[in-house]
Design a protein around this motif. Sequence first.
Motif, PDB file in Angstrom:
ATOM      1  N   LEU A 103       0.829  -1.205   0.000  1.00 37.78           N
ATOM      2  CA  LEU A 103       0.000   0.000   0.000  1.00 37.78           C
ATOM      3  C   LEU A 103       0.857   1.246   0.000  1.00 37.78           C
ATOM      4  O   LEU A 103       0.643   2.174  -0.779  1.00 37.78           O
ATOM      5  N   LEU A 104       1.837   1.274   0.909  1.00 38.99           N
ATOM      6  CA  LEU A 104       2.630   2.494   1.086  1.00 38.99           C
ATOM      7  C   LEU A 104       3.759   2.599   0.059  1.00 38.99           C
ATOM      8  O   LEU A 104       4.408   3.634  -0.025  1.00 38.99           O
ATOM      9  N   SER A 105       4.004   1.528  -0.708  1.00 38.66           N
ATOM     10  CA  SER A 105       4.941   1.645  -1.822  1.00 38.66           C
ATOM     11  C   SER A 105       4.276   2.381  -2.986  1.00 38.66           C
ATOM     12  O   SER A 105       4.944   3.000  -3.804  1.00 38.66           O
ATOM     13  N   LEU A 106       2.968   2.257  -3.055  1.00 42.60           N
ATOM     14  CA  LEU A 106       2.203   2.986  -4.064  1.00 42.60           C
ATOM     15  C   LEU A 106       2.003   4.410  -3.548  1.00 42.60           C
ATOM     16  O   LEU A 106       2.259   4.685  -2.372  1.00 42.60           O
ATOM     17  N   PRO A 107       1.579   5.323  -4.413  1.00 45.06           N
ATOM     18  CA  PRO A 107       1.502   6.717  -3.942  1.00 45.06           C
ATOM     19  C   PRO A 107       0.328   6.983  -2.994  1.00 45.06           C
ATOM     20  O   PRO A 107      -0.529   7.802  -3.273  1.00 45.06           O
ATOM     21  N   HIS A 108       0.291   6.256  -1.874  1.00 43.31           N
ATOM     22  CA  HIS A 108      -0.713   6.531  -0.842  1.00 43.31           C
ATOM     23  C   HIS A 108       0.000   7.018   0.404  1.00 43.31           C
ATOM     24  O   HIS A 108       1.034   6.465   0.777  1.00 43.31           O
ATOM     25  N   SER A 109      -0.573   8.030   1.052  1.00 44.60           N
ATOM     26  CA  SER A 109      -0.018   8.463   2.329  1.00 44.60           C
ATOM     27  C   SER A 109      -0.674   7.638   3.438  1.00 44.60           C
ATOM     28  O   SER A 109      -1.639   6.912   3.200  1.00 44.60           O
ATOM     29  N   ARG A 110      -0.148   7.751   4.623  1.00 45.19           N
ATOM     30  CA  ARG A 110      -0.755   7.026   5.740  1.00 45.19           C
ATOM     31  C   ARG A 110      -2.147   7.564   6.037  1.00 45.19           C
ATOM     32  O   ARG A 110      -3.022   6.824   6.475  1.00 45.19           O
ATOM     33  N   ARG A 111      -2.327   8.856   5.774  1.00 48.62           N
ATOM     34  CA  ARG A 111      -3.659   9.426   5.957  1.00 48.62           C
ATOM     35  C   ARG A 111      -4.640   8.762   4.995  1.00 48.62           C
ATOM     36  O   ARG A 111      -5.760   8.416   5.372  1.00 48.62           O
ATOM     37  N   ASP A 112      -4.216   8.557   3.749  1.00 49.74           N
ATOM     38  CA  ASP A 112      -5.072   7.866   2.770  1.00 49.74           C
ATOM     39  C   ASP A 112      -5.416   6.465   3.260  1.00 49.74           C
ATOM     40  O   ASP A 112      -6.529   5.981   3.052  1.00 49.74           O
ATOM     41  N   VAL A 113      -4.440   5.804   3.888  1.00 53.60           N
ATOM     42  CA  VAL A 113      -4.670   4.437   4.359  1.00 53.60           C
ATOM     43  C   VAL A 113      -5.722   4.426   5.463  1.00 53.60           C
ATOM     44  O   VAL A 113      -6.682   3.648   5.417  1.00 53.60           O
ATOM     45  N   VAL A 114      -5.583   5.328   6.462  1.00 59.67           N
ATOM     46  CA  VAL A 114      -6.544   5.350   7.567  1.00 59.67           C
ATOM     47  C   VAL A 114      -7.934   5.718   7.041  1.00 59.67           C
ATOM     48  O   VAL A 114      -8.937   5.067   7.365  1.00 59.67           O
ATOM     49  N   LEU A 115      -7.981   6.737   6.193  1.00 63.38           N
ATOM     50  CA  LEU A 115      -9.268   7.181   5.651  1.00 63.38           C
ATOM     51  C   LEU A 115      -9.889   6.081   4.771  1.00 63.38           C
ATOM     52  O   LEU A 115     -11.087   5.800   4.854  1.00 63.38           O
ATOM     53  N   GLY A 116      -9.047   5.468   3.947  1.00 69.59           N
ATOM     54  CA  GLY A 116      -9.530   4.401   3.069  1.00 69.59           C
ATOM     55  C   GLY A 116     -10.062   3.220   3.861  1.00 69.59           C
ATOM     56  O   GLY A 116     -11.085   2.632   3.516  1.00 69.59           O
ATOM     57  N   LYS A 117      -9.354   2.879   4.944  1.00 72.26           N
ATOM     58  CA  LYS A 117      -9.806   1.773   5.797  1.00 72.26           C
ATOM     59  C   LYS A 117     -11.133   2.111   6.456  1.00 72.26           C
ATOM     60  O   LYS A 117     -12.017   1.258   6.585  1.00 72.26           O
ATOM     61  N   LEU A 118     -11.251   3.364   6.891  1.00 67.58           N
ATOM     62  CA  LEU A 118     -12.484   3.815   7.529  1.00 67.58           C
ATOM     63  C   LEU A 118     -13.647   3.651   6.555  1.00 67.58           C
ATOM     64  O   LEU A 118     -14.709   3.115   6.906  1.00 67.58           O
ATOM     65  N   LEU A 119     -13.443   4.068   5.316  1.00 67.77           N
ATOM     66  CA  LEU A 119     -14.513   3.979   4.317  1.00 67.77           C
ATOM     67  C   LEU A 119     -14.765   2.522   3.925  1.00 67.77           C
ATOM     68  O   LEU A 119     -15.920   2.091   3.819  1.00 67.77           O
ATOM     69  N   GLY A 120     -13.683   1.769   3.710  1.00 67.70           N
ATOM     70  CA  GLY A 120     -13.836   0.380   3.273  1.00 67.70           C
ATOM     71  C   GLY A 120     -14.542  -0.465   4.318  1.00 67.70           C
ATOM     72  O   GLY A 120     -15.529  -1.142   4.035  1.00 67.70           O
ATOM     73  N   ARG A 121     -14.020  -0.445   5.540  1.00 59.93           N
ATOM     74  CA  ARG A 121     -14.643  -1.249   6.608  1.00 59.93           C
ATOM     75  C   ARG A 121     -16.012  -0.686   6.981  1.00 59.93           C
ATOM     76  O   ARG A 121     -16.921  -1.431   7.336  1.00 59.93           O
ATOM     77  N   GLY A 122     -16.147   0.651   6.885  1.00 51.38           N
ATOM     78  CA  GLY A 122     -17.451   1.259   7.117  1.00 51.38           C
ATOM     79  C   GLY A 122     -18.467   0.685   6.146  1.00 51.38           C
ATOM     80  O   GLY A 122     -19.590   0.326   6.527  1.00 51.38           O
ATOM     81  N   GLY A 123     -18.057   0.536   4.890  1.00 49.59           N
ATOM     82  CA  GLY A 123     -18.945  -0.053   3.881  1.00 49.59           C
ATOM     83  C   GLY A 123     -19.279  -1.490   4.211  1.00 49.59           C
ATOM     84  O   GLY A 123     -20.424  -1.922   4.075  1.00 49.59           O
ATOM     85  N   VAL A 124     -18.250  -2.214   4.678  1.00 50.12           N
ATOM     86  CA  VAL A 124     -18.452  -3.629   4.996  1.00 50.12           C
ATOM     87  C   VAL A 124     -19.516  -3.794   6.085  1.00 50.12           C
ATOM     88  O   VAL A 124     -20.307  -4.731   6.063  1.00 50.12           O
ATOM     89  N   VAL A 125     -19.546  -2.863   7.053  1.00 53.98           N
ATOM     90  CA  VAL A 125     -20.520  -2.951   8.138  1.00 53.98           C
ATOM     91  C   VAL A 125     -21.847  -2.309   7.729  1.00 53.98           C
ATOM     92  O   VAL A 125     -22.928  -2.859   7.968  1.00 53.98           O
ATOM     93  N   ALA A 126     -21.755  -1.135   7.093  1.00 55.68           N
ATOM     94  CA  ALA A 126     -22.974  -0.365   6.836  1.00 55.68           C
ATOM     95  C   ALA A 126     -23.808  -0.962   5.705  1.00 55.68           C
ATOM     96  O   ALA A 126     -25.036  -0.953   5.785  1.00 55.68           O
ATOM     97  N   VAL A 127     -23.158  -1.494   4.678  1.00 53.11           N
ATOM     98  CA  VAL A 127     -23.932  -1.988   3.530  1.00 53.11           C
ATOM     99  C   VAL A 127     -24.876  -3.127   3.932  1.00 53.11           C
ATOM    100  O   VAL A 127     -26.074  -3.057   3.638  1.00 53.11           O
ATOM    101  N   PRO A 128     -24.377  -4.173   4.629  1.00 53.51           N
ATOM    102  CA  PRO A 128     -25.346  -5.213   5.026  1.00 53.51           C
ATOM    103  C   PRO A 128     -26.372  -4.728   6.037  1.00 53.51           C
ATOM    104  O   PRO A 128     -27.545  -5.144   5.978  1.00 53.51           O
ATOM    105  N   ALA A 129     -25.975  -3.833   6.949  1.00 54.62           N
ATOM    106  CA  ALA A 129     -26.939  -3.340   7.946  1.00 54.62           C
ATOM    107  C   ALA A 129     -28.038  -2.540   7.260  1.00 54.62           C
ATOM    108  O   ALA A 129     -29.231  -2.774   7.498  1.00 54.62           O
TER     109      ALA A 129
END
Lengths: 314, 322
Positions: A103-129
């Motif tokens: 992930l971090l070898s590609l042009p993503h910052s750590r902020r992108d990683v935290v934000l992306g995880k928040l959105l990705g996992r948020g989707g994983v929980v929110a979409v089925p709910a």
Amino acid sequence: MNSALVVARKDFEDAIRSRGVLLVSAVFVALFVFGAYFFADQVSQAAQASAQSGGQQGGDPVDSDAFLRTLSSGVTLLVPIVAVVASYSAVIGERASGTLKLLLSLPHSRRDVVLGKLLGRGGVVAVPAVGGLLLSMLVFPLTSVALAPLNYVAFTALTALLGLVFVALSVGISAAASTGRRAVVGSVGSYLFLLVFWNRAADPIVGRLSDALSWEPATTVKASLTLKLLNPLGAYSSLVAALSAESTALARASVTGGIQLSRRAGIVQQIYAQRLTEEGIPFYLTDAAVLAYLLVWLAVSAVVGYAVFRRADL
Amino acid sequence: MAAIELDGVSKRYGAVTALDDLSLTVDEGEVFGFLGPNGAGKSTAINVLLDFVQPDAGEVRLLGDPIRREESAPIRDRVGVLPEGFGVYGRLSGRKHLEFAVDSKAADQDPDELLERVGLTGDGGRPAGDYSRGMQQRLVLAMALVGEPDLLVLDEPSTGLDPNGARRMREVVREEAARGATVFFSSHILGQVEAVCDRVGIIRDGEMIAVDSVAGLREASGAESVLEIAVGGDPSAAALDAVRELGGVSEVRAAGDQVTVTLGGDVRKTAVLDALESAGVEVADFETRETSLEDLFTAYTGGGSGDRRADTDTDDDGGESR
């Protein structure tokens, strides 16, 4: 595409291939859809029974709000657990497996990683709910229970927000943790603390302050309620209660007395609600303020987790 | 402009010094081999380059831009990385990995072409978790190639590769260098480095102890190459003497039907073989053992005669390590 969104999409695509997430989705859909069906079934059976015994139709007509009230205590337990399980390893898991280096070898910052995880996992929980809840709305037209669609949609949105808050909490802890074990203990510990200990600690703390500062009874009530509403679980329950409660005061007072509605708790709630009604609702106990408490949990969790992760050596 | 500049970089982990005032410049367009044993600081140096690790002191510049915490993402747009100790997303297919890299770099490349370049044609649809370690290595190499980067940083790229995969990897490195990319390449498999690098740097205990061309290093270490010749029957003493008389031959030994010739200077192997054959010796087979970088490495780090460090050990065993 925005970097955080690329990370989020990858994370979501990865997660939906896991059996655990499919299982959780099935549980959500089953709980909400069958829950709605059994609820409606029980209501119509009770109505038939009372009609056959010649009695008049007792009490208010039952609508879907009653189902939501029944459902909300279960949701308060289940949705945060699902969010914690789906998210505790979000960042530390990638750190441990070495995929974070991709992930971090590609042009993503750590902020992108935290934000992306928040959105990705948020989707994983929110979409089925959200999917499960919206699907369960379709059950009501088939039964004798009336559907109150606006409240149903609002409940769905609040439930998704509750999920996102606990995803943010777990992702934040996962980003800050240096080992997987710490992330698990931190996330599960935080949930148990909020569920079990927060409210127990609230009343003694408010009591001491009240004694020390010689507060008016009304001040003590407001302080007690505010402290309990600062708990995201309390904020969620109170906002859900506000959807169908007679007054905002009652909805706010509903956070006191614990999750199980004992008779004593009911009396305490009545007293608190009455005080609040007499005093008027202060701005920090309005629906908007309580909603803000939830959003603050979401933001602070993510920001603090990121701040620690930002400084960490991989 | 230099592709990589490390200037006085230090990093300590508690009491352990991982990098000690390390300075290194890699020019644009060159293929640079970064050699060192485990624990020498190779990975720490690369982790500092990639902003995985924050140095305690010193400056790092990639492609002219300084690397600072959380500000290096735009630079990494122009860098392709095969990190050491990476993992893959076990549930995602190889093609998904490449699509992710393409999206991340806003590049416009066909994942299937990339798969073909690293020899994974036909494997793109399988989950990367089912890949062997060598296949995962190829996949991440393919990810590093996304977006035609100006700089490739490959940390131990040969790990887990079979000879075929290692050859393919060398081809890719040559192709990328031909395109104009700079390649920075760490390894402890010295033959890999020797085969593709323009220059080599050797790191030990967090310090660069030598930077030179492969040929320059070989010369500096005074190392020699060895020719092993299988002959038909015992060679005559006259035949061996004929070989000894050739210029640049420093030693000739015979044991049964095996002749070992140590070549010091620019003697051509064919001259040795011709000398044997014209003396009536039948040459059945021969094999050259080039001085490997391992020998060079030992010469540099083991206190051999080629050691250029200022604090050369004086009580070494004097052995030309071989």
